[in-house]
Design a protein around this motif. Structure first.
Motif, PDB file in Angstrom:
ATOM      1  N   LEU A 268       0.840  -1.204   0.000  1.00 17.91           N
ATOM      2  CA  LEU A 268       0.000   0.000   0.000  1.00 17.91           C
ATOM      3  C   LEU A 268       0.876   1.255   0.000  1.00 17.91           C
ATOM      4  O   LEU A 268       0.674   2.188  -0.786  1.00 17.91           O
ATOM      5  CB  LEU A 268      -0.901   0.022   1.238  1.00 17.91           C
ATOM      6  CG  LEU A 268      -2.146  -0.862   1.249  1.00 17.91           C
ATOM      7  CD1 LEU A 268      -2.819  -0.781   2.618  1.00 17.91           C
ATOM      8  CD2 LEU A 268      -3.116  -0.444   0.170  1.00 17.91           C
ATOM      9  N   ALA A 269       1.850   1.250   0.904  1.00 14.93           N
ATOM     10  CA  ALA A 269       2.735   2.408   1.019  1.00 14.93           C
ATOM     11  C   ALA A 269       3.534   2.623  -0.261  1.00 14.93           C
ATOM     12  O   ALA A 269       3.696   3.753  -0.719  1.00 14.93           O
ATOM     13  CB  ALA A 269       3.680   2.237   2.207  1.00 14.93           C
ATOM     14  N   VAL A 270       4.002   1.524  -0.842  1.00 21.92           N
ATOM     15  CA  VAL A 270       4.805   1.664  -2.058  1.00 21.92           C
ATOM     16  C   VAL A 270       3.961   2.245  -3.183  1.00 21.92           C
ATOM     17  O   VAL A 270       4.427   3.086  -3.949  1.00 21.92           O
ATOM     18  CB  VAL A 270       5.422   0.296  -2.456  1.00 21.92           C
ATOM     19  CG1 VAL A 270       5.967   0.353  -3.873  1.00 21.92           C
ATOM     20  CG2 VAL A 270       6.510  -0.081  -1.480  1.00 21.92           C
ATOM     21  N   VAL A 271       2.703   1.817  -3.259  1.00 20.12           N
ATOM     22  CA  VAL A 271       1.831   2.363  -4.310  1.00 20.12           C
ATOM     23  C   VAL A 271       1.695   3.880  -4.139  1.00 20.12           C
ATOM     24  O   VAL A 271       1.855   4.649  -5.089  1.00 20.12           O
ATOM     25  CB  VAL A 271       0.440   1.689  -4.264  1.00 20.12           C
ATOM     26  CG1 VAL A 271      -0.548   2.448  -5.151  1.00 20.12           C
ATOM     27  CG2 VAL A 271       0.544   0.246  -4.723  1.00 20.12           C
ATOM     28  N   LEU A 272       1.428   4.296  -2.920  1.00 18.40           N
ATOM     29  CA  LEU A 272       1.288   5.733  -2.664  1.00 18.40           C
ATOM     30  C   LEU A 272       2.578   6.486  -3.009  1.00 18.40           C
ATOM     31  O   LEU A 272       2.561   7.541  -3.649  1.00 18.40           O
ATOM     32  CB  LEU A 272       0.922   5.963  -1.189  1.00 18.40           C
ATOM     33  CG  LEU A 272       0.618   7.400  -0.779  1.00 18.40           C
ATOM     34  CD1 LEU A 272      -0.523   7.971  -1.599  1.00 18.40           C
ATOM     35  CD2 LEU A 272       0.282   7.480   0.701  1.00 18.40           C
ATOM     36  N   LEU A 273       3.693   5.896  -2.590  1.00  6.39           N
ATOM     37  CA  LEU A 273       4.990   6.523  -2.858  1.00  6.39           C
ATOM     38  C   LEU A 273       5.244   6.620  -4.357  1.00  6.39           C
ATOM     39  O   LEU A 273       5.683   7.653  -4.865  1.00  6.39           O
ATOM     40  CB  LEU A 273       6.102   5.718  -2.175  1.00  6.39           C
ATOM     41  CG  LEU A 273       7.520   6.251  -2.347  1.00  6.39           C
ATOM     42  CD1 LEU A 273       7.651   7.627  -1.727  1.00  6.39           C
ATOM     43  CD2 LEU A 273       8.538   5.304  -1.737  1.00  6.39           C
ATOM     44  N   LEU A 274       4.945   5.519  -5.070  1.00  8.40           N
ATOM     45  CA  LEU A 274       5.219   5.495  -6.505  1.00  8.40           C
ATOM     46  C   LEU A 274       4.387   6.546  -7.231  1.00  8.40           C
ATOM     47  O   LEU A 274       4.896   7.261  -8.094  1.00  8.40           O
ATOM     48  CB  LEU A 274       4.929   4.108  -7.080  1.00  8.40           C
ATOM     49  CG  LEU A 274       6.072   3.110  -6.920  1.00  8.40           C
ATOM     50  CD1 LEU A 274       5.700   1.780  -7.559  1.00  8.40           C
ATOM     51  CD2 LEU A 274       7.356   3.656  -7.541  1.00  8.40           C
TER      52      LEU A 274
ATOM     53  N   MET B 188      20.749  17.857  -4.467  1.00 11.85           N
ATOM     54  CA  MET B 188      19.763  18.767  -3.895  1.00 11.85           C
ATOM     55  C   MET B 188      18.406  18.075  -3.853  1.00 11.85           C
ATOM     56  O   MET B 188      17.660  18.181  -2.880  1.00 11.85           O
ATOM     57  CB  MET B 188      19.699  20.037  -4.746  1.00 11.85           C
ATOM     58  CG  MET B 188      18.757  21.089  -4.209  1.00 11.85           C
ATOM     59  SD  MET B 188      19.344  21.831  -2.672  1.00 11.85           S
ATOM     60  CE  MET B 188      18.123  23.115  -2.412  1.00 11.85           C
ATOM     61  N   LEU B 189      18.114  17.356  -4.929  1.00  7.15           N
ATOM     62  CA  LEU B 189      16.849  16.633  -5.001  1.00  7.15           C
ATOM     63  C   LEU B 189      16.738  15.635  -3.848  1.00  7.15           C
ATOM     64  O   LEU B 189      15.702  15.522  -3.195  1.00  7.15           O
ATOM     65  CB  LEU B 189      16.781  15.902  -6.343  1.00  7.15           C
ATOM     66  CG  LEU B 189      15.396  15.658  -6.905  1.00  7.15           C
ATOM     67  CD1 LEU B 189      14.626  16.944  -6.989  1.00  7.15           C
ATOM     68  CD2 LEU B 189      15.505  15.015  -8.280  1.00  7.15           C
ATOM     69  N   LEU B 190      17.838  14.924  -3.598  1.00  4.65           N
ATOM     70  CA  LEU B 190      17.834  13.966  -2.489  1.00  4.65           C
ATOM     71  C   LEU B 190      17.590  14.696  -1.170  1.00  4.65           C
ATOM     72  O   LEU B 190      16.791  14.274  -0.335  1.00  4.65           O
ATOM     73  CB  LEU B 190      19.170  13.216  -2.426  1.00  4.65           C
ATOM     74  CG  LEU B 190      19.359  12.382  -1.164  1.00  4.65           C
ATOM     75  CD1 LEU B 190      18.496  11.136  -1.221  1.00  4.65           C
ATOM     76  CD2 LEU B 190      20.815  12.032  -0.926  1.00  4.65           C
ATOM     77  N   LEU B 191      18.267  15.839  -1.005  1.00  7.83           N
ATOM     78  CA  LEU B 191      18.169  16.558   0.265  1.00  7.83           C
ATOM     79  C   LEU B 191      16.773  17.097   0.521  1.00  7.83           C
ATOM     80  O   LEU B 191      16.323  17.148   1.663  1.00  7.83           O
ATOM     81  CB  LEU B 191      19.179  17.711   0.288  1.00  7.83           C
ATOM     82  CG  LEU B 191      20.645  17.313   0.418  1.00  7.83           C
ATOM     83  CD1 LEU B 191      21.538  18.516   0.211  1.00  7.83           C
ATOM     84  CD2 LEU B 191      20.913  16.693   1.773  1.00  7.83           C
ATOM     85  N   VAL B 192      16.086  17.523  -0.533  1.00  6.88           N
ATOM     86  CA  VAL B 192      14.771  18.111  -0.307  1.00  6.88           C
ATOM     87  C   VAL B 192      13.637  17.112  -0.521  1.00  6.88           C
ATOM     88  O   VAL B 192      12.490  17.415  -0.226  1.00  6.88           O
ATOM     89  CB  VAL B 192      14.513  19.349  -1.204  1.00  6.88           C
ATOM     90  CG1 VAL B 192      15.529  20.413  -0.938  1.00  6.88           C
ATOM     91  CG2 VAL B 192      14.486  18.960  -2.656  1.00  6.88           C
ATOM     92  N   SER B 193      13.963  15.935  -1.031  1.00  3.98           N
ATOM     93  CA  SER B 193      12.896  14.987  -1.367  1.00  3.98           C
ATOM     94  C   SER B 193      12.018  14.593  -0.175  1.00  3.98           C
ATOM     95  O   SER B 193      10.851  14.273  -0.366  1.00  3.98           O
ATOM     96  CB  SER B 193      13.472  13.753  -2.042  1.00  3.98           C
ATOM     97  OG  SER B 193      14.330  13.090  -1.146  1.00  3.98           O
ATOM     98  N   PRO B 194      12.523  14.599   1.079  1.00  7.51           N
ATOM     99  CA  PRO B 194      11.613  14.244   2.176  1.00  7.51           C
ATOM    100  C   PRO B 194      10.378  15.137   2.237  1.00  7.51           C
ATOM    101  O   PRO B 194       9.367  14.759   2.818  1.00  7.51           O
ATOM    102  CB  PRO B 194      12.486  14.446   3.426  1.00  7.51           C
ATOM    103  CG  PRO B 194      13.867  14.207   2.963  1.00  7.51           C
ATOM    104  CD  PRO B 194      13.908  14.747   1.567  1.00  7.51           C
ATOM    105  N   MET B 195      10.454  16.320   1.602  1.00  6.80           N
ATOM    106  CA  MET B 195       9.292  17.202   1.578  1.00  6.80           C
ATOM    107  C   MET B 195       8.115  16.575   0.859  1.00  6.80           C
ATOM    108  O   MET B 195       6.966  16.893   1.147  1.00  6.80           O
ATOM    109  CB  MET B 195       9.643  18.499   0.828  1.00  6.80           C
ATOM    110  CG  MET B 195      10.337  19.539   1.634  1.00  6.80           C
ATOM    111  SD  MET B 195      10.565  20.966   0.545  1.00  6.80           S
ATOM    112  CE  MET B 195      11.389  22.075   1.644  1.00  6.80           C
ATOM    113  N   ILE B 196       8.400  15.749  -0.147  1.00  6.82           N
ATOM    114  CA  ILE B 196       7.303  15.262  -0.978  1.00  6.82           C
ATOM    115  C   ILE B 196       6.910  13.831  -0.651  1.00  6.82           C
ATOM    116  O   ILE B 196       5.872  13.362  -1.095  1.00  6.82           O
ATOM    117  CB  ILE B 196       7.661  15.365  -2.477  1.00  6.82           C
ATOM    118  CG1 ILE B 196       8.986  14.676  -2.743  1.00  6.82           C
ATOM    119  CG2 ILE B 196       7.699  16.806  -2.936  1.00  6.82           C
ATOM    120  CD1 ILE B 196       9.102  14.163  -4.129  1.00  6.82           C
ATOM    121  N   VAL B 197       7.733  13.110   0.091  1.00  9.13           N
ATOM    122  CA  VAL B 197       7.364  11.732   0.431  1.00  9.13           C
ATOM    123  C   VAL B 197       6.242  11.788   1.461  1.00  9.13           C
ATOM    124  O   VAL B 197       6.367  12.459   2.483  1.00  9.13           O
ATOM    125  CB  VAL B 197       8.577  10.977   1.000  1.00  9.13           C
ATOM    126  CG1 VAL B 197       8.157   9.606   1.521  1.00  9.13           C
ATOM    127  CG2 VAL B 197       9.648  10.843  -0.051  1.00  9.13           C
TER     128      VAL B 197
END
Lengths: 380, 594
Positions: free
Chosen positions: B261-267, B432-441
Motif C-alpha cells: 500500500l505504502a509503495v503504491v502511494l509513494l510510486l 539537492m533533489l535527495l536533500l529536499v525529497s523528504p518534503m514530498i514523500v
C-alpha cells in the motif's frame, strides 16, 4: 524615403479604431498640461506644471532624479492618477481615459519586452490588442521590423538579443501602431555610450519618418541636446525653463539650468552699465567685460555664464585678456581640459581643441584668457 | 613579491581533498541515506516479498476498497489543487497589488497559518463547523435554518479543510512568481492598448504559469498523502489512501501488504513529481531559483519555462475559447475585475484566519464543551493544561525532541547547504533533489518504513529516535533556507576579504556568517517548529509511555473535543507569531519554499 512613403499610404480602412487610424498625413497630437499636480504625501512630485507640446514635436523632459520628469510621464501614460490640473491631448482631457485606451506608444527603461513572446509577437502585441486582423498585422510587423533593421531577429526571444537590439524591439513595439504620441522613459540609460549615440541618431531619424509627438525623459543633458526640438528642464517638481536646445545651452535663465546643462563657469560680477541687451560688468578680479543679457533693468550684481569652450587661450597678454595660473591640465583626446585660477581667486574651466600647434600647459604656468561679449550670458 | 613562491607552496599544500566544500555534503547525505533512503528501499523489498512477488500489489488493485480509495484520493487531491489555484491566484494578486501596512497584514494572514500545525488548523475547522460552532450559530441567528446542521464529516468539509490547509502553499508559490515579474511589463502591456483583462491573459498568466504549476503540484502531491485532515473532517465515504495505511498498521495484517500500500502511494507521488520535474525543472519542490551547475549554467542561461513556443494546440484552444470569454467579460465595468480580486482575496484571508481566531477565543471559554460564542470567560482551561501532568510531560517531551531535532537538522542541513552552494561538484541537482525529497514523500510512507528500522535498533519511543525521524523533514527546510541566504551573499565581499588577507575561516566568520545569520536563525526556528508539530511519524514511532504534544492532541481530538485543545492551539499560535516576527526579514526573501 521610399519606405516612408509606403508607410503613409492608407493600407487598410477597417482595422484599427478611429483614433489610431494611420492617416495620410501622419502628424502627432498636441499635448497640453495645465497646472498639473501630483503629490505623494507631503512630497510634491509635480507642482502646478504647465507645458504645451506642438503636434509632431520631439520634446525632452530633462532633470536630475527626483525632479518629477518620470512622474509627469506616468501621469501622461495613465499609470498614476492626477491630483490637480488637467492634461489635454488634441484639446481633449484624458482624465477619464484608461491607459490602454489612450493609444500611446511607450518605450521603457527596462525595455519591458514580454519574455513569453518572440520579437515579432512582442511587436504585434499592440496590433492584436487593437483587434487588427492577422494578415494586416503580419505585414505591419514585418514593415516595422524592417524599419528597425530587426527582420533577421523576428523569431528570436528577447533574451537572445543584445541590449541595443532589445531596445530597438521595444521601440518597434511602441511605433507599430503609428501612435500620435510616443512616450520614452530613459530608454537609452542601460546602453553603453557608443551604442547610445547610434540609437539617438536612429530615434531622431525615426521621429522625422513617423511624425509622432515624442515625449522623451532623460537625465542625460547631452542626450537631450542632441535629440530634442525643445527641452523642458525640470527640478523639484517644477519646469525651470523650456526652449530649443541651443537656447537652453546658450541662454539659460537660472544657475540650475546653466550648471545642469553642459559645463559652465559662473562668474559673480558687479553691473557697471546696463544698455538693454548687453551689459558692462566688473568681476571680483577686476576684469571689466561686456556680456549679453535679457534683463534690461537689472542692476547691482549678476552671475555671468561663460562656457569653457568659449574661452580663448592666448600665449601672450592682449588688451582684453586676463592672466591666470594653471592648476590642472588634462589631455582628453579631442579637447584639452584646463583649470586656471584668476587673480580674484575665481577658478576657470577652459576647454580647447587639441591642435598640433598647442601643447598642454604646465601646472603653475601663467596663461592669458579672453572672451568676447558674445560669449558671456548674464543669468536672469 | 619575494614571498610569491612561498604562498604558491602554501596553496598546493593547503588544497588537499579535505578542503573541498563538497565534503560538507557528506554528513547529511549519510544521515539521510541510512535513516531515509535505506528504510524506503527495505519497504519496497518487503512489499515484493510475497509469492509470487506481485501478490500484494495485485490485492491493492483488485480489492475494490483500496482501488476505490485510490481513485477517490486522486479526485480529492486534484479538486483541492484546482480550488487552491482558483482562489490562490486572486489572493496572490491582492498581496502583490496592495501596498504598505495592508500588504504586510494580508501577507501575514496567508503566511501565519502556513506555519501552524495542520492538526491545529484542522481542529479549528472542527470547532468552526461543529454543531454548536459559530457557523451554525450564525446561520440560525440569520434565520437560514432552525436546528444546527451536521456540517462536519462529509466530502465538502474534507475539500474545504484541505483547501484551507494547503492554500498558503499555492499563494506563496504564485506570489513569488508574480513578484519576480518586471512591473514594467504590465505597464508596457497597458501602454500597448491591452485592457486589464488582456494584461492578465496575455502577460501575467503566461508568465506566472510556472508558479501556478509549481503550486498546483505541491498541493496535489501533499494532498495525495494527506491523512490528518480527511481523518478528522471526513465521513466513512471519504477514506483516503493514506488512512488505509495507518488503519492497516493498527490491525495485524500479513507482512507485505501494508508495505505494498505504502509503495503504491509513494510510486504515484514520485511519478507525478518526476513528470512535473521533467516538464518544469525540479526546482519547483523547493520553490527556489536554479542552482548554478558548473557546466549547465552557461548553456541554460535564460531558457526554461518562459520560453515562447510556436502556437501549441493548448494556446490555440486558449485563444479560441478563453480569450473570447474574457472579451465578453471585458464589457463589464473596469472596476469589476478589481473588485472580484478583492472579494475573492478577502474571502480566502477570512477562511485562513477566522478558524484560528475562533480557536483562540474558545480557549478562554468558561464552558466545558465547545460552543460559540462562549457563555462566559475564564482561564480555567489554561490552568487545567498547566496543572495536568500528562499534558505537561507531553509538552516537555515535545520541547526536548524538537530542540534535539533542530540541532540535528541545522547541523547537517546548514553544512549541506554550504556544500551545495559552494562546491563545484557534478550532479549537484541530483544531490539537492535527495536533500529536499523528504518534503514530498508522504509522511505515512516514511513513518511506516522507519517503524521496522526503529524496531530493530530499539529506537521506538526514544527521544533520539523521534528527533532523528523529525530531522528527516527538518533537513530540507534548513537546506532551502540556508542555501537561499548563501546564494544572496555577494561573493565579491568574500573575495575582497580574502584579497585583503583573511583566511578562509576568517572570511566565513567575518563575512559569510553574519550575512547568513538571519537565515540560519530562521532555519533553527522552522526546524524546531517542524518537529514540534510533527504528528504522523510520531504516531508510528512513539510508545505509549512517551507522548508528544501533537500525539496528545490527536488522541484528545478523536476522543473528546474540549477547550484544552484550544489552549494548546493558542499557545502554538503564539509561538509561531513570535517566530515570524523574529524571522520576517528572512521570510520575505525565501518565501515560496517549504
Amino acid at each position: 524615403m521610399a519606405e516612408t512613403l509606403a508607410w503613409r499610404k492608407p493600407r487598410q480602412r477597417m482595422a484599427p479604431p478611429a483614433p489610431r487610424q494611420a492617416s495620410r498625413e501622419m502628424i502627432g497630437s498636441s499635448i497640453s498640461m495645465r497646472s498639473v499636480v501630483k503629490t505623494y504625501g507631503a512630497f510634491c512630485a509635480a507642482d502646478r506644471i504647465s507645458l504645451d507640446v506642438e503636434p509632431g514635436e520631439f520634446i525632452t523632459l530633462l532633470g536630475p532624479s527626483g525632479s518629477g520628469k518620470t512622474t509627469l510621464l506616468n501621469l501622461l501614460a495613465g499609470f498614476q492618477t492626477i491630483d490637480g490640473g488637467e492634461i489635454l491631448i488634441d484639446g481633449r482631457s484624458i482624465a477619464h481615459v484608461p491607459t490602454h485606451r489612450r493609444g500611446f506608444g511607450m518605450v521603457f527603461q527596462s525595455y519591458a519586452l514580454f519574455p513569453n513572446m518572440t520579437v515579432s509577437q512582442n511587436v504585434a502585441f499592440p496590433l492584436r490588442m487593437a483587434g487588427v486582423d492577422r494578415a494586416t498585422s503580419d505585414r505591419r510587423v514585418a514593415e516595422t521590423l524592417e524599419m528597425m533593421r530587426l527582420s533577421d531577429h523576428a523569431r528570436k526571444t528577447p533574451f537572445e538579443m543584445s541590449g541595443g537590439q532589445q531596445q530597438r524591439v521595444a521601440i518597434a513595439r511602441a511605433i507599430v501602431m503609428r501612435p500620435k504620441v510616443v512616450l520614452m522613459d530613459e530608454p537609452l540609460s542601460a546602453l553603453d555610450r557608443r551604442l547610445r549615440e547610434s540609437i539617438q541618431i536612429e530615434i531622431r531619424a525615426l521621429h522625422q519618418t513617423i511624425g509622432s509627438t515624442i515625449l522623451f525623459v532623460t537625465h542625460d543633458q547631452s542626450e537631450a541636446l542632441t535629440m530634442s526640438d525643445r527641452i523642458a528642464v525640470m527640478d523639484k517638481g517644477h519646469i525651470i525653463q523650456v526652449g530649443r536646445p541651443v537656447d537652453i545651452y546658450r541662454q539659460p535663465q537660472s544657475r540650475f539650468v546653466a550648471s545642469f546643462v553642459g559645463e559652465s563657469n559662473l562668474i559673480e560680477a558687479e553691473i557697471l552699465e546696463n544698455r538693454g541687451g548687453t551689459m558692462r560688468l566688473r568681476s571680483r578680479s577686476g576684469l571689466v567685460f561686456d556680456a549679453q543679457s535679457r534683463d534690461a533693468s537689472a542692476s547691482g550684481t549678476a552671475t555671468v555664464l561663460v562656457r569653457p569652450e568659449r574661452i580663448a587661450l592666448r600665449e601672450t597678454a592682449t588688451a582684453d585678456s586676463v592672466a591666470a595660473t594653471v592648476t590642472s591640465a588634462l589631455f582628453m583626446g579631442e579637447t584639452l581640459r584646463i583649470e586656471a585660477e584668476m587673480a580674484g581667486g575665481e577658478t576657470l574651466l577652459i576647454r580647447c581643441q587639441d591642435t598640433a600647434a598647442r601643447s598642454l600647459p604646465q601646472i603653475g604656468s601663467r596663461i592669458h584668457v579672453s572672451w568676447g561679449a558674445q560669449d558671456c550670458w548674464v543669468l536672469a | 613579491m619575494t614571498d610569491m613562491p612561498l604562498s604558491d607552496a602554501a596553496i598546493s599544500r593547503r588544497r588537499p581533498l579535505l578542503r573541498n566544500p563538497a565534503l560538507l555534503l557528506l554528513p547529511a547525505t549519510l544521515f539521510l541515506g541510512v535513516i531515509y533512503v535505506l528504510p524506503l528501499i527495505d519497504l519496497a523489498r518487503v512489499s515484493l516479498s510475497g509469492e509470487p512477488w506481485w501478490v500484494h500489489f495485485d490485492r491493492v488493485f483488485s480489492v475494490p476498497l483500496y482501488w476505490d480509495s485510490l481513485v477517490r484520493t486522486m479526485q480529492i487531491a486534484l479538486t483541492v489543487a484546482c480550488l487552491c489555484a482558483l482562489f490562490g491566484y486572486p489572493t496572490a494578486l491582492l498581496i502583490q497589488r496592495s501596498r504598505g501596512t495592508l500588504q504586510v497584514l494580508i501577507a501575514t494572514a496567508v503566511i501565519l497559518p502556513y506555519f501552524i500545525a495542520i492538526l491545529i488548523r484542522t481542529y479549528a475547522w472542527m470547532v468552526l463547523l461543529g454543531r454548536n460552532g459559530p457557523i451554525n450559530k450564525f446561520a440560525i441567528w440569520l434565520g437560514l435554518y432552525d436546528q444546527p446542521l451536521a456540517l462536519l464529516f462529509n466530502r465538502g468539509t474534507v475539500l474545504l479543510g484541505m483547501t484551507a490547509v494547503l492554500m498558503p502553499l499555492m499563494v506563496l508559490s504564485i506570489y513569488s512568481s508574480l513578484s519576480r515579474l518586471d512591473p514594467g511589463l504590465t505597464r508596457a502591456a497597458l501602454a500597448s492598448g491591452a485592457g486589464p483583462l488582456a494584461v492578465f491573459w496575455r502577460v501575467l498568466l503566461p508568465l506566472t504559469l510556472p508558479g501556478i504549476g509549481a503550486g498546483f503540484l505541491l498541493v496535489f502531491v501533499s494532498a495525495l498523502g494527506f491523512f490528518i485532515t480527511p481523518t478528522l473532517l471526513g465521513g466513512p465515504a471519504d477514506q483516503m489512501f493514506a488512512m488505509h495505511i495507518t488503519q492497516q498498521a493498527d490491525s495485524i495484517t500479513g507482512e507485505g501488504f501494508l508495505q505494498a500500500l505504502a509503495v503504491v502511494l509513494l510510486l504515484i507521488t514520485l511519478v507525478v513529481v518526476g513528470i512535473a520535474g521533467r516538464l518544469m525543472g525540479f526546482e519547483f519542490i523547493w520553490g527556489g531559483g536554479k542552482l548554478s551547475e558548473p557546466a549547465e549554467a552557461a548553456v541554460k542561461g535564460h531558457s526554461g519555462s518562459a520560453r515562447p513556443r510556436r502556437r501549441s494546440p493548448a494556446t490555440v484552444i486558449a485563444d479560441m475559447i478563453g480569450w473570447p470569454l474574457l472579451r465578453i467579460m471585458g464589457r463589464m465595468p473596469a472596476s469589476a475585475g478589481t473588485w472580484t480580486v478583492r472579494a475573492l482575496g478577502f474571502l480566502i484571508i477570512c477562511t485562513l484566519i477566522l478558524p484560528i481566531l475562533v480557536v483562540i477565543i474558545i480557549s478562554f471559554s468558561e464552558a466545558s464543551y465547545l460552543t460559540f460564542p462562549p457563555p462566559g470567560w475564564s482561564l480555567k482551561w489554561y490552568e487545567k493544561f498547566f496543572s495536568d501532568s500528562n499534558w505537561m510531560s507531553a509538552f516537555w517531551n515535545s520541547l526536548g525532541i524538537a530542540a534535539l531535532s533542530a540541532v540535528i537538522a541545522v547541523t547537517l542541513g546548514a553544512s549541506a547547504a554550504m556544500g551545495i552552494v559552494r562546491s563545484e561538484i557534478r550532479y549537484k541537482s541530483a544531490l539537492m533533489l535527495l536533500l529536499v525529497s523528504p518534503m514530498i514523500v508522504p509522511p505515512v510512507v516514511l513513518g511506516l518504513s522507519l517503524y521496522s528500522l526503529f524496531l530493530q535498533l530499539g529506537l521506538v519511543g526514544t527521544y533520539f529516535g523521534l528527533a532523528a525521524a523529525h530531522a528527516i523533514g527538518g533537513i530540507p527546510i534548513v537546506v532551502v533556507i540556508v542555501a537561499a541566504s548563501l546564494q544572496a551573499v555577494d561573493r565579491k565581499l568574500e573575495q575582497s576579504a580574502a584579497v585583503h588577507g583573511a583566511s578562509p575561516l576568517t572570511v566565513f566568520r567575518t563575512v559569510t556568517l553574519p550575512a547568513i545569520a538571519p537565515g540560519l536563525a530562521a532555519a533553527v526556528f522552522f526546524a524546531f517548529l517542524h518537529s514540534f508539530d510533527e504528528l504522523v511519524l510520531s504516531l508510528f514511532l512513539s510508545s505509549p509511555r512517551m507522548k508528544t504534544l501533537p500525539l496528545m492532541l490527536w488522541a484528545d481530538i478523536n476522543y473528546q473535543l474540549n477547550p484544552v485543545l484550544a489552549v494548546v492551539s493558542t499557545l502554538e499560535v503564539l509561538l509561531v507569531v513570535g517566530g515570524i516576527i523574529l524571522a520576517r526579514p528572512v521570510l520575505s526573501r525565501s518565501g515560496g519554499g517549504h
